[in-house]
Design a protein around this motif. Structure first.
Motif, mmCIF file in Angstrom:
data_model
loop_
_atom_site.group_PDB
_atom_site.id
_atom_site.type_symbol
_atom_site.label_atom_id
_atom_site.label_comp_id
_atom_site.label_asym_id
_atom_site.label_seq_id
_atom_site.Cartn_x
_atom_site.Cartn_y
_atom_site.Cartn_z
ATOM 1 N N THR A 1 39.222 40.587 37.388
ATOM 2 C CA THR A 1 41.065 41.518 38.294
ATOM 3 C C THR A 1 41.580 41.013 39.198
ATOM 4 O OG1 THR A 1 39.851 43.206 37.537
ATOM 5 C CG2 THR A 1 41.347 43.790 38.920
ATOM 6 N N ALA B 1 42.909 37.597 38.111
ATOM 7 C CA ALA B 1 44.306 38.160 37.027
ATOM 8 C C ALA B 1 45.362 38.112 38.048
ATOM 9 C CB ALA B 1 43.607 39.231 36.220
ATOM 10 N N GLY C 1 48.053 34.182 41.177
ATOM 11 C CA GLY C 1 48.569 33.144 40.919
ATOM 12 C C GLY C 1 50.238 33.450 40.501
ATOM 13 N N GLY C 2 50.906 32.545 40.328
ATOM 14 C CA GLY C 2 51.821 32.435 39.629
ATOM 15 C C GLY C 2 53.124 33.064 40.730
ATOM 16 N N MET D 1 39.584 47.890 35.356
ATOM 17 C CA MET D 1 39.257 46.383 35.672
ATOM 18 C C MET D 1 40.359 45.781 34.450
ATOM 19 S SD MET D 1 36.319 45.524 37.457
ATOM 20 C CE MET D 1 35.785 46.851 39.179
ATOM 21 N N ALA E 1 43.631 45.853 34.254
ATOM 22 C CA ALA E 1 44.475 45.099 34.726
ATOM 23 C C ALA E 1 43.991 43.614 34.393
ATOM 24 C CB ALA E 1 43.864 45.225 36.669
ATOM 25 N N LEU E 2 42.942 43.205 33.667
ATOM 26 C CA LEU E 2 43.137 41.865 33.492
ATOM 27 C C LEU E 2 43.660 41.559 31.946
ATOM 28 C CD1 LEU E 2 39.480 41.873 32.883
ATOM 29 C CD2 LEU E 2 40.728 39.708 33.678
ATOM 30 N N GLY F 1 47.264 41.211 33.485
ATOM 31 C CA GLY F 1 47.514 39.867 34.515
ATOM 32 C C GLY F 1 47.420 38.654 33.179
ATOM 33 N N ARG G 1 51.194 38.568 31.185
ATOM 34 C CA ARG G 1 51.653 37.328 32.232
ATOM 35 C C ARG G 1 51.816 36.501 32.649
ATOM 36 N NH1 ARG G 1 52.271 35.479 37.941
ATOM 37 N NH2 ARG G 1 54.626 36.344 38.472
#
Lengths: 198, 149
Positions: free
Chosen positions: A20, A23, A26-27, B21, B24-25, B28, B31
Protein backbone atom coordinates in the motif's frame (compact mmCIF):
# COMPACT_ATOMS: atom_id res chain seq x y z
CA UNK A 1 -15.40 -18.08 6.16
CA UNK A 2 -14.65 -16.93 2.69
CA UNK A 3 -11.56 -16.19 0.71
CA UNK A 4 -9.04 -15.88 3.48
CA UNK A 5 -9.83 -19.07 5.38
CA UNK A 6 -6.72 -21.04 6.19
CA UNK A 7 -4.59 -18.48 4.41
CA UNK A 8 -3.13 -16.95 7.56
CA UNK A 9 -4.15 -13.61 6.17
CA UNK A 10 -3.27 -11.78 9.36
CA UNK A 11 0.32 -12.54 8.45
CA UNK A 12 -0.29 -11.16 4.98
CA UNK A 13 -1.30 -7.78 6.42
CA UNK A 14 2.24 -6.46 6.84
CA UNK A 15 2.94 -7.33 3.20
CA UNK A 16 -0.27 -5.63 2.17
CA UNK A 17 0.70 -2.61 4.24
CA UNK A 18 4.09 -2.41 2.53
CA UNK A 19 2.51 -2.69 -0.91
CA UNK A 20 0.00 0.00 0.00
CA UNK A 21 2.78 2.38 0.91
CA UNK A 22 4.65 1.59 -2.29
CA UNK A 23 1.49 2.15 -4.33
CA UNK A 24 1.23 5.63 -2.90
CA UNK A 25 4.83 6.39 -3.70
CA UNK A 26 6.50 6.91 -7.00
CA UNK A 27 5.52 9.08 -9.89
CA UNK A 28 6.77 12.11 -7.92
CA UNK A 29 9.22 14.25 -9.83
CA UNK A 30 10.57 17.68 -9.17
CA UNK A 31 9.03 20.10 -11.62
CA UNK A 32 11.70 22.76 -11.86
CA UNK A 33 15.19 22.80 -13.33
CA UNK A 34 16.86 20.02 -11.40
CA UNK A 35 20.54 19.54 -10.59
CA UNK A 36 21.79 15.98 -10.86
CA UNK A 37 23.49 14.98 -8.67
CA UNK A 38 22.70 17.72 -6.17
CA UNK A 39 25.60 19.61 -4.62
CA UNK A 40 25.82 21.56 -1.35
CA UNK A 41 24.20 24.97 -1.71
CA UNK A 42 26.63 27.89 -1.69
CA UNK A 43 26.94 29.56 1.70
CA UNK A 44 24.61 32.37 2.67
CA UNK A 45 25.54 34.32 5.80
CA UNK A 46 23.64 37.58 5.98
CA UNK A 47 21.59 39.61 8.44
CA UNK A 48 17.81 39.41 8.60
CA UNK A 49 15.38 42.27 9.14
CA UNK A 50 15.40 41.67 12.91
CA UNK A 51 19.16 42.15 13.04
CA UNK A 52 19.88 38.47 13.54
CA UNK A 53 22.42 36.46 11.59
CA UNK A 54 20.98 34.10 9.03
CA UNK A 55 23.24 31.18 8.18
CA UNK A 56 21.93 28.84 5.51
CA UNK A 57 23.93 25.95 6.95
CA UNK A 58 21.87 26.20 10.14
CA UNK A 59 18.63 25.56 8.22
CA UNK A 60 19.14 21.81 7.82
CA UNK A 61 15.92 19.91 8.32
CA UNK A 62 13.96 22.54 6.39
CA UNK A 63 13.39 23.30 2.76
CA UNK A 64 14.70 26.79 2.07
CA UNK A 65 13.19 28.84 -0.74
CA UNK A 66 15.78 31.46 -1.55
CA UNK A 67 14.66 34.43 -3.61
CA UNK A 68 16.61 37.46 -4.80
CA UNK A 69 14.61 40.65 -5.25
CA UNK A 70 13.82 44.09 -3.90
CA UNK A 71 10.84 45.74 -2.28
CA UNK A 72 10.41 48.38 -4.99
CA UNK A 73 10.09 45.69 -7.64
CA UNK A 74 6.91 46.55 -9.56
CA UNK A 75 5.77 43.13 -10.66
CA UNK A 76 8.08 40.10 -10.63
CA UNK A 77 8.88 39.99 -6.91
CA UNK A 78 5.36 40.51 -5.56
CA UNK A 79 4.06 37.91 -7.99
CA UNK A 80 6.65 35.33 -6.97
CA UNK A 81 6.21 36.02 -3.26
CA UNK A 82 2.44 35.75 -3.62
CA UNK A 83 2.83 32.39 -5.38
CA UNK A 84 5.06 31.18 -2.55
CA UNK A 85 2.51 32.39 0.02
CA UNK A 86 -0.23 30.47 -1.74
CA UNK A 87 1.96 27.38 -1.73
CA UNK A 88 2.67 27.74 1.98
CA UNK A 89 -1.04 27.90 2.75
CA UNK A 90 -1.62 24.73 0.75
CA UNK A 91 1.23 22.99 2.54
CA UNK A 92 -0.60 23.29 5.84
CA UNK A 93 1.43 21.85 8.71
CA UNK A 94 4.37 21.16 6.37
CA UNK A 95 4.87 24.93 6.00
CA UNK A 96 6.56 24.93 9.42
CA UNK A 97 9.46 23.13 7.73
CA UNK A 98 9.79 25.66 4.94
CA UNK A 99 11.86 28.81 5.33
CA UNK A 100 11.50 31.61 2.82
CA UNK A 101 14.54 33.87 2.59
CA UNK A 102 14.37 37.06 0.52
CA UNK A 103 17.80 38.46 -0.32
CA UNK A 104 17.72 42.07 -1.33
CA UNK A 105 19.44 43.24 -4.50
CA UNK A 106 18.74 46.85 -3.46
CA UNK A 107 20.25 47.29 0.02
CA UNK A 108 20.18 51.06 -0.35
CA UNK A 109 16.39 51.23 -0.15
CA UNK A 110 15.59 47.90 1.50
CA UNK A 111 16.21 48.83 5.10
CA UNK A 112 15.14 46.46 7.87
CA UNK A 113 12.00 48.52 8.50
CA UNK A 114 11.07 48.54 4.83
CA UNK A 115 11.60 44.79 4.51
CA UNK A 116 9.62 44.08 7.67
CA UNK A 117 6.66 45.99 6.33
CA UNK A 118 6.93 44.59 2.79
CA UNK A 119 7.48 40.94 3.64
CA UNK A 120 4.99 41.02 6.49
CA UNK A 121 2.28 41.70 3.94
CA UNK A 122 2.98 38.27 2.42
CA UNK A 123 3.89 36.23 5.46
CA UNK A 124 5.34 37.25 8.79
CA UNK A 125 7.61 34.19 8.72
CA UNK A 126 9.54 35.44 5.68
CA UNK A 127 13.09 36.57 6.35
CA UNK A 128 14.51 39.59 4.55
CA UNK A 129 18.28 39.34 4.23
CA UNK A 130 20.79 42.07 3.67
CA UNK A 131 24.41 42.84 4.47
CA UNK A 132 27.41 44.86 3.44
CA UNK A 133 28.11 45.38 -0.25
CA UNK A 134 30.82 42.74 -0.10
CA UNK A 135 28.68 40.22 1.77
CA UNK A 136 25.79 40.63 -0.65
CA UNK A 137 28.00 40.50 -3.71
CA UNK A 138 29.59 37.30 -2.47
CA UNK A 139 26.19 35.63 -2.24
CA UNK A 140 25.01 37.01 -5.56
CA UNK A 141 28.16 35.71 -7.24
CA UNK A 142 27.84 32.31 -5.62
CA UNK A 143 24.28 31.93 -6.92
CA UNK A 144 25.04 33.55 -10.28
CA UNK A 145 22.42 36.22 -9.64
CA UNK A 146 22.47 39.21 -11.94
CA UNK A 147 21.28 42.54 -10.53
CA UNK A 148 21.58 45.62 -12.73
CA UNK A 149 20.39 49.04 -11.69
CA UNK A 150 18.37 51.00 -14.29
CA UNK A 151 17.98 54.67 -13.54
CA UNK A 152 14.70 56.29 -14.50
CA UNK A 153 15.27 59.22 -16.80
CA UNK A 154 14.41 62.55 -15.24
CA UNK A 155 13.92 61.04 -11.84
CA UNK A 156 15.92 59.93 -8.82
CA UNK A 157 14.07 56.63 -8.96
CA UNK A 158 15.47 53.43 -10.37
CA UNK A 159 14.61 49.82 -10.94
CA UNK A 160 16.83 46.77 -10.63
CA UNK A 161 16.78 44.07 -13.28
CA UNK A 162 17.47 40.82 -11.49
CA UNK A 163 17.46 37.06 -11.81
CA UNK A 164 14.02 35.84 -10.85
CA UNK A 165 14.42 32.18 -9.99
CA UNK A 166 13.41 30.57 -6.73
CA UNK A 167 16.39 28.58 -5.51
CA UNK A 168 15.22 25.44 -3.73
CA UNK A 169 17.51 24.01 -1.06
CA UNK A 170 16.63 20.68 0.46
CA UNK A 171 16.69 19.70 4.15
CA UNK A 172 20.20 18.33 3.66
CA UNK A 173 21.45 21.74 2.55
CA UNK A 174 21.81 20.86 -1.14
CA UNK A 175 20.74 23.08 -4.02
CA UNK A 176 18.17 20.86 -5.72
CA UNK A 177 16.45 22.96 -8.32
CA UNK A 178 15.55 26.34 -9.75
CA UNK A 179 11.93 27.32 -10.15
CA UNK A 180 11.50 29.93 -12.86
CA UNK A 181 9.29 32.98 -12.55
CA UNK A 182 5.68 31.99 -13.09
CA UNK A 183 5.97 28.58 -11.45
CA UNK A 184 2.53 27.69 -10.18
CA UNK A 185 1.82 27.33 -6.49
CA UNK A 186 0.79 23.68 -6.86
CA UNK A 187 4.14 22.91 -8.49
CA UNK A 188 5.92 24.54 -5.55
CA UNK A 189 3.78 22.48 -3.17
CA UNK A 190 4.57 19.29 -5.08
CA UNK A 191 8.30 19.87 -4.99
CA UNK A 192 8.46 20.96 -1.37
CA UNK A 193 6.48 17.91 -0.27
CA UNK A 194 8.76 15.63 -2.28
CA UNK A 195 11.85 17.10 -0.68
CA UNK A 196 10.41 16.99 2.82
CA UNK A 197 9.50 13.36 2.30
CA UNK A 198 13.00 12.30 1.22
CA UNK B 1 -16.81 -7.55 26.56
CA UNK B 2 -16.18 -11.32 26.67
CA UNK B 3 -13.56 -12.83 24.40
CA UNK B 4 -16.32 -14.58 22.39
CA UNK B 5 -17.94 -11.21 21.59
CA UNK B 6 -14.58 -9.45 20.93
CA UNK B 7 -13.46 -11.92 18.27
CA UNK B 8 -16.07 -11.02 15.57
CA UNK B 9 -15.48 -7.28 16.16
CA UNK B 10 -11.73 -7.67 15.77
CA UNK B 11 -12.17 -9.73 12.64
CA UNK B 12 -14.48 -7.06 11.20
CA UNK B 13 -11.87 -4.41 11.88
CA UNK B 14 -9.18 -6.42 10.14
CA UNK B 15 -11.45 -6.94 7.12
CA UNK B 16 -12.01 -3.20 6.88
CA UNK B 17 -8.29 -2.53 7.11
CA UNK B 18 -7.53 -5.08 4.42
CA UNK B 19 -10.25 -3.62 2.19
CA UNK B 20 -8.75 -0.14 2.55
CA UNK B 21 -5.30 -1.43 1.69
CA UNK B 22 -6.57 -3.30 -1.34
CA UNK B 23 -8.42 -0.21 -2.54
CA UNK B 24 -5.26 1.87 -2.19
CA UNK B 25 -3.31 -0.78 -4.08
CA UNK B 26 -5.91 -0.72 -6.81
CA UNK B 27 -5.74 3.06 -7.11
CA UNK B 28 -1.98 2.94 -7.26
CA UNK B 29 -2.06 0.30 -9.96
CA UNK B 30 -4.61 2.34 -11.92
CA UNK B 31 -2.39 5.40 -11.76
CA UNK B 32 0.67 3.48 -12.88
CA UNK B 33 -1.35 1.99 -15.71
CA UNK B 34 -2.66 5.39 -16.78
CA UNK B 35 0.82 6.92 -16.82
CA UNK B 36 2.16 3.93 -18.75
CA UNK B 37 -0.66 4.26 -21.25
CA UNK B 38 0.01 8.00 -21.58
CA UNK B 39 3.69 7.39 -22.21
CA UNK B 40 2.84 4.80 -24.86
CA UNK B 41 0.59 7.23 -26.73
CA UNK B 42 3.05 10.11 -26.50
CA UNK B 43 6.25 8.76 -27.99
CA UNK B 44 7.35 12.23 -29.05
CA UNK B 45 8.79 13.08 -25.64
CA UNK B 46 12.50 13.59 -26.08
CA UNK B 47 15.54 15.24 -24.60
CA UNK B 48 17.64 18.03 -26.00
CA UNK B 49 21.05 17.36 -24.55
CA UNK B 50 23.86 19.88 -24.57
CA UNK B 51 27.15 18.37 -23.49
CA UNK B 52 30.12 20.44 -22.45
CA UNK B 53 32.99 18.08 -23.23
CA UNK B 54 36.14 17.54 -21.26
CA UNK B 55 38.79 20.14 -21.99
CA UNK B 56 36.38 22.96 -22.82
CA UNK B 57 37.54 25.22 -19.99
CA UNK B 58 41.20 24.86 -21.00
CA UNK B 59 40.42 25.63 -24.62
CA UNK B 60 38.39 28.62 -23.54
CA UNK B 61 41.23 29.85 -21.32
CA UNK B 62 43.42 29.73 -24.42
CA UNK B 63 40.96 31.92 -26.28
CA UNK B 64 39.35 29.20 -28.34
CA UNK B 65 35.57 29.09 -28.68
CA UNK B 66 35.26 25.34 -28.70
CA UNK B 67 31.65 24.78 -27.85
CA UNK B 68 28.84 25.24 -30.31
CA UNK B 69 25.63 25.91 -28.48
CA UNK B 70 22.74 26.79 -30.76
CA UNK B 71 21.72 30.42 -30.59
CA UNK B 72 18.10 29.33 -30.42
CA UNK B 73 16.62 26.21 -28.96
CA UNK B 74 13.04 25.26 -29.74
CA UNK B 75 11.05 23.13 -27.37
CA UNK B 76 7.39 22.24 -27.22
CA UNK B 77 5.36 22.11 -24.03
CA UNK B 78 2.85 19.51 -25.17
CA UNK B 79 5.56 17.09 -26.23
CA UNK B 80 7.23 17.49 -22.85
CA UNK B 81 10.67 18.19 -24.21
CA UNK B 82 13.40 18.14 -21.64
CA UNK B 83 16.46 20.34 -21.83
CA UNK B 84 19.56 18.74 -20.37
CA UNK B 85 22.85 20.56 -19.94
CA UNK B 86 25.61 18.20 -18.92
CA UNK B 87 29.07 19.26 -17.79
CA UNK B 88 31.62 16.56 -18.62
CA UNK B 89 34.54 18.90 -18.09
CA UNK B 90 36.76 18.90 -15.01
CA UNK B 91 35.89 22.49 -14.17
CA UNK B 92 32.78 24.27 -13.00
CA UNK B 93 30.67 25.62 -15.81
CA UNK B 94 28.61 28.76 -15.55
CA UNK B 95 25.37 28.67 -17.49
CA UNK B 96 22.95 31.52 -17.12
CA UNK B 97 21.73 31.59 -13.57
CA UNK B 98 23.60 28.61 -12.23
CA UNK B 99 26.86 26.75 -11.96
CA UNK B 100 27.37 23.15 -12.90
CA UNK B 101 30.12 21.28 -11.13
CA UNK B 102 32.20 18.62 -12.91
CA UNK B 103 29.98 15.72 -14.01
CA UNK B 104 26.84 17.50 -12.92
CA UNK B 105 23.86 18.12 -15.15
CA UNK B 106 20.86 20.39 -15.18
CA UNK B 107 17.55 19.03 -16.38
CA UNK B 108 14.46 21.09 -17.04
CA UNK B 109 11.07 20.53 -18.54
CA UNK B 110 9.14 23.59 -19.56
CA UNK B 111 5.54 23.52 -18.45
CA UNK B 112 4.42 26.74 -20.04
CA UNK B 113 5.34 28.54 -23.23
CA UNK B 114 7.68 31.50 -23.21
CA UNK B 115 11.11 32.78 -24.12
CA UNK B 116 14.05 32.13 -21.82
CA UNK B 117 17.59 33.38 -22.18
CA UNK B 118 20.76 31.70 -21.03
CA UNK B 119 24.17 33.30 -21.00
CA UNK B 120 26.83 30.66 -21.05
CA UNK B 121 30.42 31.01 -19.88
CA UNK B 122 31.64 28.31 -22.25
CA UNK B 123 31.24 30.57 -25.21
CA UNK B 124 34.18 32.89 -25.41
CA UNK B 125 32.06 35.89 -26.24
CA UNK B 126 29.43 34.93 -23.64
CA UNK B 127 26.69 35.29 -26.12
CA UNK B 128 23.12 34.46 -25.34
CA UNK B 129 21.24 31.35 -26.19
CA UNK B 130 17.54 31.92 -26.49
CA UNK B 131 15.26 29.09 -25.53
CA UNK B 132 11.85 29.45 -27.06
CA UNK B 133 9.16 27.21 -25.62
CA UNK B 134 6.16 26.78 -27.83
CA UNK B 135 2.69 25.87 -26.72
CA UNK B 136 1.69 22.45 -27.91
CA UNK B 137 0.25 22.12 -31.38
CA UNK B 138 -1.83 19.27 -29.99
CA UNK B 139 -4.40 20.54 -27.47
CA UNK B 140 -5.29 16.97 -26.53
CA UNK B 141 -1.67 16.27 -25.76
CA UNK B 142 -1.45 19.30 -23.51
CA UNK B 143 -4.68 18.35 -21.75
CA UNK B 144 -3.43 14.81 -21.15
CA UNK B 145 -0.05 16.03 -19.95
CA UNK B 146 -1.81 18.30 -17.45
CA UNK B 147 -4.06 15.44 -16.33
CA UNK B 148 -1.17 13.19 -15.49
CA UNK B 149 1.08 15.71 -13.73
Amino acid sequence: MGLFTGFGWQRALPTLALLTVLAGCGGGQLRGGVFEPPQPAPAVVLTDQRGQVFDLSAQTGKVVLLYFGYTYCPDVCPTSLADISTARRELGADAARVQVAFVTVDPQRDTPQVMTRYLGAFDKAYLGLSGTTLELQRVLDAYQVKAVRRDTEGSASYTVDHTAFIYVIDPQGRLRELLPFGTRADDIVNDVRLLLRK
Amino acid sequence: MTPELARPARRRGLWILAAIMLAALGLGAARVGAVWQFELTHPTEHEIIIIVPKGTAILQANGKDSLMIPRTLWLTVGDMDTLVIRNEDDFTLRVGPFRLGPNQQYRQRFRSPGVFKLVCSTMYHEDETVITVLASKDPAGTWLSNLFR
